[in-house]
Motif scaffolding. Structure first.
Motif, PDB file in Angstrom:
ATOM      1  N   MET A  66     -38.099  38.883   4.885  1.00 18.69           N
ATOM      2  CA  MET A  66     -36.782  38.447   5.344  1.00 18.69           C
ATOM      3  C   MET A  66     -36.042  39.565   6.065  1.00 18.69           C
ATOM      4  O   MET A  66     -35.364  39.335   7.072  1.00 18.69           O
ATOM      5  N   GLY A  67     -36.172  40.782   5.533  1.00 21.37           N
ATOM      6  CA  GLY A  67     -35.522  41.906   6.184  1.00 21.37           C
ATOM      7  C   GLY A  67     -36.057  42.140   7.586  1.00 21.37           C
ATOM      8  O   GLY A  67     -35.289  42.365   8.541  1.00 21.37           O
ATOM      9  N   ILE A  68     -37.377  42.068   7.731  1.00 24.05           N
ATOM     10  CA  ILE A  68     -37.993  42.261   9.045  1.00 24.05           C
ATOM     11  C   ILE A  68     -37.586  41.137   9.993  1.00 24.05           C
ATOM     12  O   ILE A  68     -37.136  41.372  11.122  1.00 24.05           O
ATOM     13  N   LEU A  69     -37.757  39.893   9.531  1.00 24.41           N
ATOM     14  CA  LEU A  69     -37.456  38.740  10.383  1.00 24.41           C
ATOM     15  C   LEU A  69     -35.959  38.614  10.662  1.00 24.41           C
ATOM     16  O   LEU A  69     -35.560  38.169  11.743  1.00 24.41           O
ATOM     17  N   GLY A  70     -35.128  39.018   9.689  1.00 21.70           N
ATOM     18  CA  GLY A  70     -33.694  39.011   9.930  1.00 21.70           C
ATOM     19  C   GLY A  70     -33.336  39.881  11.117  1.00 21.70           C
ATOM     20  O   GLY A  70     -32.551  39.481  11.991  1.00 21.70           O
ATOM     21  N   ASN A  71     -33.919  41.069  11.185  1.00 24.22           N
ATOM     22  CA  ASN A  71     -33.663  41.951  12.324  1.00 24.22           C
ATOM     23  C   ASN A  71     -34.150  41.330  13.627  1.00 24.22           C
ATOM     24  O   ASN A  71     -33.490  41.436  14.669  1.00 24.22           O
ATOM     25  N   ILE A  72     -35.325  40.690  13.582  1.00 28.16           N
ATOM     26  CA  ILE A  72     -35.865  40.067  14.790  1.00 28.16           C
ATOM     27  C   ILE A  72     -34.963  38.941  15.280  1.00 28.16           C
ATOM     28  O   ILE A  72     -34.745  38.766  16.488  1.00 28.16           O
ATOM     29  N   TYR A  73     -34.401  38.179  14.324  1.00 30.30           N
ATOM     30  CA  TYR A  73     -33.583  37.019  14.682  1.00 30.30           C
ATOM     31  C   TYR A  73     -32.079  37.304  14.663  1.00 30.30           C
ATOM     32  O   TYR A  73     -31.268  36.382  14.619  1.00 30.30           O
ATOM     33  N   GLY A  74     -31.708  38.572  14.691  1.00 30.46           N
ATOM     34  CA  GLY A  74     -30.312  38.932  14.872  1.00 30.46           C
ATOM     35  C   GLY A  74     -29.454  38.887  13.628  1.00 30.46           C
ATOM     36  O   GLY A  74     -28.229  38.785  13.729  1.00 30.46           O
ATOM     37  N   ILE A  75     -30.078  38.979  12.439  1.00 29.49           N
ATOM     38  CA  ILE A  75     -29.324  39.043  11.183  1.00 29.49           C
ATOM     39  C   ILE A  75     -29.553  40.452  10.620  1.00 29.49           C
ATOM     40  O   ILE A  75     -30.589  40.730  10.035  1.00 29.49           O
ATOM     41  N   HIS A  92     -22.846  34.993   5.016  1.00 29.12           N
ATOM     42  CA  HIS A  92     -24.031  35.186   4.188  1.00 29.12           C
ATOM     43  C   HIS A  92     -24.867  33.910   4.140  1.00 29.12           C
ATOM     44  O   HIS A  92     -24.348  32.805   4.277  1.00 29.12           O
ATOM     45  N   TYR A  93     -26.172  34.083   3.923  1.00 29.69           N
ATOM     46  CA  TYR A  93     -27.049  32.928   3.723  1.00 29.69           C
ATOM     47  C   TYR A  93     -28.119  33.289   2.701  1.00 29.69           C
ATOM     48  O   TYR A  93     -28.787  34.319   2.819  1.00 29.69           O
ATOM     49  N   ASN A  94     -28.230  32.455   1.670  1.00 28.49           N
ATOM     50  CA  ASN A  94     -29.250  32.618   0.641  1.00 28.49           C
ATOM     51  C   ASN A  94     -30.332  31.549   0.861  1.00 28.49           C
ATOM     52  O   ASN A  94     -30.130  30.386   0.526  1.00 28.49           O
ATOM     53  N   PRO A  95     -31.478  31.925   1.440  1.00 24.65           N
ATOM     54  CA  PRO A  95     -32.537  30.933   1.663  1.00 24.65           C
ATOM     55  C   PRO A  95     -33.028  30.306   0.362  1.00 24.65           C
ATOM     56  O   PRO A  95     -33.439  29.143   0.345  1.00 24.65           O
ATOM     57  N   MET A 142     -37.904  29.390   6.613  1.00 22.40           N
ATOM     58  CA  MET A 142     -36.554  29.218   6.090  1.00 22.40           C
ATOM     59  C   MET A 142     -35.499  29.700   7.077  1.00 22.40           C
ATOM     60  O   MET A 142     -34.414  29.125   7.178  1.00 22.40           O
ATOM     61  N   ILE A 143     -35.813  30.740   7.839  1.00 29.82           N
ATOM     62  CA  ILE A 143     -34.873  31.215   8.850  1.00 29.82           C
ATOM     63  C   ILE A 143     -34.804  30.237  10.021  1.00 29.82           C
ATOM     64  O   ILE A 143     -33.716  29.870  10.496  1.00 29.82           O
ATOM     65  N   LEU A 144     -35.966  29.797  10.498  1.00 24.56           N
ATOM     66  CA  LEU A 144     -35.980  28.867  11.629  1.00 24.56           C
ATOM     67  C   LEU A 144     -35.292  27.551  11.270  1.00 24.56           C
ATOM     68  O   LEU A 144     -34.467  27.035  12.040  1.00 24.56           O
TER      69      LEU A 144
END
Length: 488
Positions: free
Chosen positions: A97-106, A162-165, A68-70
């Motif tokens: 999402m919290g982990i991946l958000g940090n990885i992808y700059g969110i 903001h983004y709601n997947p 969903m992030i990609l």
């Protein structure tokens, strides 16, 4: 440097991105259950666990979160100024999402969740830096419930930045399993006969089931739900699947319903045998068993056999058991767990020890002979103290002369600790706050109670040392009489 799937090494500035990308690393393990965990082995049935718990975030939901992030980035829903993800979830999805958000700059992730979430789970979410908002009402609200947190997450996700997947309606949820999970399973086990997975948002079952159907329609696809009125973390009751918008009906051939007791019991058995998986994994396996039982009772097992005459089955293991530990005890009861021996010691003697605080009689003698001798707390019985004691010592009788070593006798430890913790506490008129200051030597029979008193005093901020071996060791060293004669 490009990742090396064989060596499983990820380096460079993009190492974390590559680590979480299923296309860049080794396949998620597929492990066959031994006969002790597979009661159908003699029927030619092989059962494999697809250990999604071995993904970097240790849960299956990290794949939908990643997809969903990609896809959100590819479609422009996530842009350079996106700073906050918003999702209704009480567990693996929003943690991922919290982990991946940090990885992808969110940098920020808001978790909307039920107020019925356990305190332990709330702490787990906070551990991962999530911003929590609680909602009353259903634990698993329908996506269209105007009072539910899902709708609120949809609305709040429209705010600038903001983004709601929206895992409940976003097709990128189940498409992640068409992209990764399904292809992996068919690559690992191309002769597959039966696939089973639990159903919550239904993403795993929908995506994997649809992919498997597209490449091998003969595979039986078993969706597993919780029994009516019951709860297992993650999966839903069958009745709650009706409003789910994903095409899950096209992805399953049958649905089995399983209760929590069986789910936790089977998860416990898997974990104790080396597959560290949570209750929804147990639910999926029991659902697979139930399906096989029905087929066997109807004489239809042969319809599942592949060209080699076997029936290879795969069930999804979604996560690990650790966040649910207290629930295993609640659901299964004490008969499933060995008792704690010496449980009377729980809460007893909780203070620190340090071997550097324990001194020999010779060191104690030298300290007493110094210009600034320590205070002495003598813990022997009153009559022994009266017969001989160090000059200036204070006596706190503990009736320990004939008592066993408290460190080897539970009842004695409980008794002695209660006495010392009270008498050396601030409220005690004789030995309480301020009564023992500076450096204090604790002396007892054989040193055991003195060691315990030292720990208690240290917890009160007193610089205490116990004399190793106690008065007996002091006498054996030939220094006791000299030490008793020393003048302060």
């Amino acid at each position: 440097m490009s990742p090396d799937p064989y060596l499983n090494v990820f380096s460079g500035e993009q190492a974390l991105n590559d680590f979480y990308d299923p296309d860049q690393g080794p396949l998620v393990p597929l492990v066959e259950l031994p006969e002790r965990l597979n009661p159908y082995k003699k029927d030619g049935i092989q059962i494999f666990a697809k250990l999604m718990s071995h993904l970097p975030a240790t849960n299956v939901k990290s794949l939908p979160a990643l997809n969903m992030i990609l896809r959100g980035q590819e479609k422009g829903k996530i842009q350079d100024d996106t700073h906050t993800l918003v999702e209704y979830s009480s567990g693996s999805t929003v943690i991922s999402m919290g982990i991946l958000g940090n990885i992808y700059g969110i940098p920020n992730t808001k978790a909307y969740l039920s107020n019925k979430t356990t305190p332990a789970k709330l702490d787990l979410l906070r551990f991962f830096g999530l911003d929590l908002t609680l909602f009353a009402g259903h634990v698993q609200p329908e996506p269209q419930d105007p009072n539910g947190g899902i709708r609120t997450a949809n609305f709040d996700g429209e705010q600038p930045g903001h983004y709601n997947p929206d895992q409940y309606s976003n097709t990128e949820n189940y498409e992640s399993h068409m992209r990764w999970t399904g292809p992996q399973i068919m690559m690992q086990l191309p002769n597959l006969s039966v696939f089973a997975a639990s159903m919550g948002t239904s993403g795993t079952m929908t995506g994997t089931g649809l992919y498997i159907k597209s490449v091998k329609p003969s595979v039986a696809r078993v969706g597993v739900c919780t029994a009516a009125g019951e709860r297992v973390p993650g999966p839903r009751m069958k009745s709650l699947l009706s409003p789910v918008e994903f095409p899950w009906r096209d992805a399953v051939d049958c649905i089995e319903e399983i209760g929590p007791f069986e789910s936790y019991e089977k998860s416990l058995a898997l974990s104790r045998n080396g597959l560290l998986v949570g209750p929804s994994s147990g639910l999926a396996l029991v659902g697979l068993f139930k399906f096989l039982d029905r087929k066997k009772a109807a004489g239809e097992l042969d319809s599942l056999r592949n060209e080699e005459g076997n029936i290879p089955c795969v069930f999804i293991c979604c996560d690990q058991p650790f966040q649910y530990i207290s629930e295993y005890f609640d659901r299964l009861g004490p008969s499933y767990f060995l008792p704690i021996r010496n449980s009377e010691l729980i809460g007893i003697d909780p203070y620190n020890y340090n071997v550097d605080w324990e001194i020999t009689p010779a060191t104690a003698h030298a300290m007493l002979a110094s210009a600034t001798p320590p205070a002495v707390l003598d813990l022997r019985d009153a009559e022994d103290f009266a017969a001989a004691h160090l000059v200036g010592a204070r006596n706190l009788p503990t009736s320990a002369r004939a008592a066993p070593n408290p460190y080897k006798h539970t009842a004695t430890m409980v008794e002695q600790f209660a006495l010392l913790d009270a008498r050396l506490g601030a409220a005690d008129a004789e030995f309480g706050a301020g009564a023992l200051e500076g450096v204090v030597l604790t002396l007892s029979y054989k040193g055991h109670v003195g060691r315990l008193a030292m720990s208690v005093l240290r917890s009160r901020g007193v610089t205490a040392h116990c004399v190793m071996g106690g008065v007996e060791a002091w006498e054996e060293d030939g220094l006791w009489a000299q030490s008793c004669a020393l003048a302060n």
